[in-house]
Design an enzyme around this catalytic site. Sequence first.
Site, short mmCIF file in Angstrom:
data_model
loop_
_atom_site.label_atom_id
_atom_site.label_comp_id
_atom_site.label_asym_id
_atom_site.label_seq_id
_atom_site.Cartn_x
_atom_site.Cartn_y
_atom_site.Cartn_z
N HIS A 11 0.83 -0.91 -0.45
CA HIS A 11 0.02 -0.16 0.14
C HIS A 11 0.83 1.01 -0.07
O HIS A 11 1.97 1.22 0.15
CB HIS A 11 -0.94 -0.11 1.37
CG HIS A 11 0.12 -0.01 2.29
ND1 HIS A 11 -0.22 1.25 3.33
CD2 HIS A 11 0.35 -1.08 3.50
CE1 HIS A 11 1.14 0.73 4.51
NE2 HIS A 11 0.65 -0.19 4.55
N GLU A 95 -2.06 -6.24 7.97
CA GLU A 95 -0.54 -6.12 8.39
C GLU A 95 -0.05 -7.23 9.62
O GLU A 95 -1.87 -7.87 10.03
CB GLU A 95 -0.62 -5.05 8.65
CG GLU A 95 0.98 -4.42 8.92
CD GLU A 95 1.89 -5.06 8.50
OE1 GLU A 95 2.53 -6.29 7.67
OE2 GLU A 95 2.66 -4.21 7.40
#
Length: 199
Positions: A11, A95
């Site tokens: 990202h 994550e």
Amino acid sequence: MTKPILYYIRHGETAWNAEGRFQGSKDIPLNEKGRAQASAAGDILRELLARDERLAHHFGYVSSPLSRARTTMDLLRRALGLPATGYAVEHRLREIGWGDWEGLTLPEMKVHDPDAFEARRKDRWGVAAPRGETYAAVTERLRTWLAELTADTVAVAHGGTMRALMVATGVARPEEVSELRVEQGVVYVFANGAMSKYG
């Protein structure tokens, strides 16, 4: 049987990335630089696919559920000429969980819990942050996801996920990637047992 090709994008930048704060499961949005990085990664991917005479709509697309990854996917797909919708969300791409250390910088982590910080410094792969997750555990959830891939895929996720992915695919060992900088605005390609970076 040939394994699917995986195009992996971290990202774009968030305010916490810029401040050196560990995000984990905190849903921090992209900043303006991050949005530009997401579009740039889409441009790079478009060029790679054109070079290889591949069509963007022939791939699977999957994102971490966190908004910083999903916004990156939206912008990347726009750069490819695809609608923002039309991709899967995969929880296993989230994550690494930083537990009590989410939102902290490295110096703040050390102050917060010196003993845990030292234990993790000695074993970054096998020791978790307090109430967090180990890289070893992330690697296992990535292995289960990879085992289910049946088509060439574009994935958008995170820096910690990328480190685990490199170990899960066998392109690196834990000691090689524990502190590896995973770049934003680039495309990593996993193919034929190797990894290449573009951008």
